[in-house]
Design a protein around this motif. Structure first.
Motif, PDB file in Angstrom:
ATOM      1  N   GLY A  15       0.809  -1.217   0.000  1.00 13.64           N
ATOM      2  CA  GLY A  15       0.000   0.000   0.000  1.00 13.64           C
ATOM      3  C   GLY A  15       0.837   1.258   0.000  1.00 13.64           C
ATOM      4  O   GLY A  15       0.544   2.213  -0.721  1.00 13.64           O
ATOM      5  N   ALA A  18       2.199   1.805  -3.421  1.00 11.65           N
ATOM      6  CA  ALA A  18       1.151   2.226  -4.343  1.00 11.65           C
ATOM      7  C   ALA A  18       0.839   3.713  -4.177  1.00 11.65           C
ATOM      8  O   ALA A  18       0.671   4.437  -5.158  1.00 11.65           O
ATOM      9  N   VAL A  19       0.786   4.171  -2.934  1.00 12.12           N
ATOM     10  CA  VAL A  19       0.526   5.589  -2.674  1.00 12.12           C
ATOM     11  C   VAL A  19       1.695   6.442  -3.163  1.00 12.12           C
ATOM     12  O   VAL A  19       1.503   7.527  -3.704  1.00 12.12           O
ATOM     13  N   ALA A  22       1.285   6.766  -6.868  1.00 11.61           N
ATOM     14  CA  ALA A  22       0.209   7.709  -7.169  1.00 11.61           C
ATOM     15  C   ALA A  22       0.674   9.147  -6.986  1.00 11.61           C
ATOM     16  O   ALA A  22       0.392  10.018  -7.817  1.00 11.61           O
ATOM     17  N   ASP A  43      -5.160  10.200 -10.929  1.00 16.11           N
ATOM     18  CA  ASP A  43      -5.151   8.768 -10.648  1.00 16.11           C
ATOM     19  C   ASP A  43      -4.319   8.042 -11.689  1.00 16.11           C
ATOM     20  O   ASP A  43      -4.044   8.570 -12.758  1.00 16.11           O
ATOM     21  N   VAL A  55      -4.887   3.792  -8.065  1.00 18.21           N
ATOM     22  CA  VAL A  55      -4.623   4.658  -6.922  1.00 18.21           C
ATOM     23  C   VAL A  55      -4.680   6.105  -7.379  1.00 18.21           C
ATOM     24  O   VAL A  55      -4.577   6.400  -8.569  1.00 18.21           O
ATOM     25  N   MET A  73      -6.535   5.330  -2.022  1.00 19.52           N
ATOM     26  CA  MET A  73      -6.286   3.933  -2.335  1.00 19.52           C
ATOM     27  C   MET A  73      -7.381   3.094  -1.712  1.00 19.52           C
ATOM     28  O   MET A  73      -7.860   3.393  -0.625  1.00 19.52           O
TER      29      MET A  73
END
Length: 92
Positions: A15, A18-19, A22, A43, A55, A73
């Motif tokens: 996570g 992923a952030v 993004a 996004d 994300v 997310m």
């Protein structure tokens, strides 16, 4: 970006990574932004070993420095365990 879990490569995307992806895609001109198509982005969808993940993030310039102002997310829910619990009848 791959993470180790129990000494093995993890099959999904972290996570926090992923952030970070993004957020980097929300800053115009970064490599991630350019790889995602460039320009103003809020996004991005990318592939990882378990599928794809969408994300989002927003960033703005404050005193000449880029600052993340929002990160978005979500994860899909999945069944992790099933089972039975026996409760004695006199417990109610």
């Amino acid at each position: 970006v791959r993470a180790l879990s129990m000494g093995k490569l993890h099959h999904a995307m972290m996570g926090t990574a992923a952030v970070a992806i993004a957020t980097a895609s929300a800053v115009p001109g970064t490599l991630v932004n350019l790889a995602a198509g460039g320009g103003d982005r809020t996004d991005v969808t990318f592939g990882h070993p378990s599928g794809t993940l969408r994300v989002g993030a927003e960033a703005s310039q404050v005193n000449g420095q880029w600052t993340a102002t929002k990160a978005i997310m979500s994860r899909s829910a999945r069944i992790l365990m099933e089972g039975w619990v026996r409760v004695p009848g006199d417990s109610f």
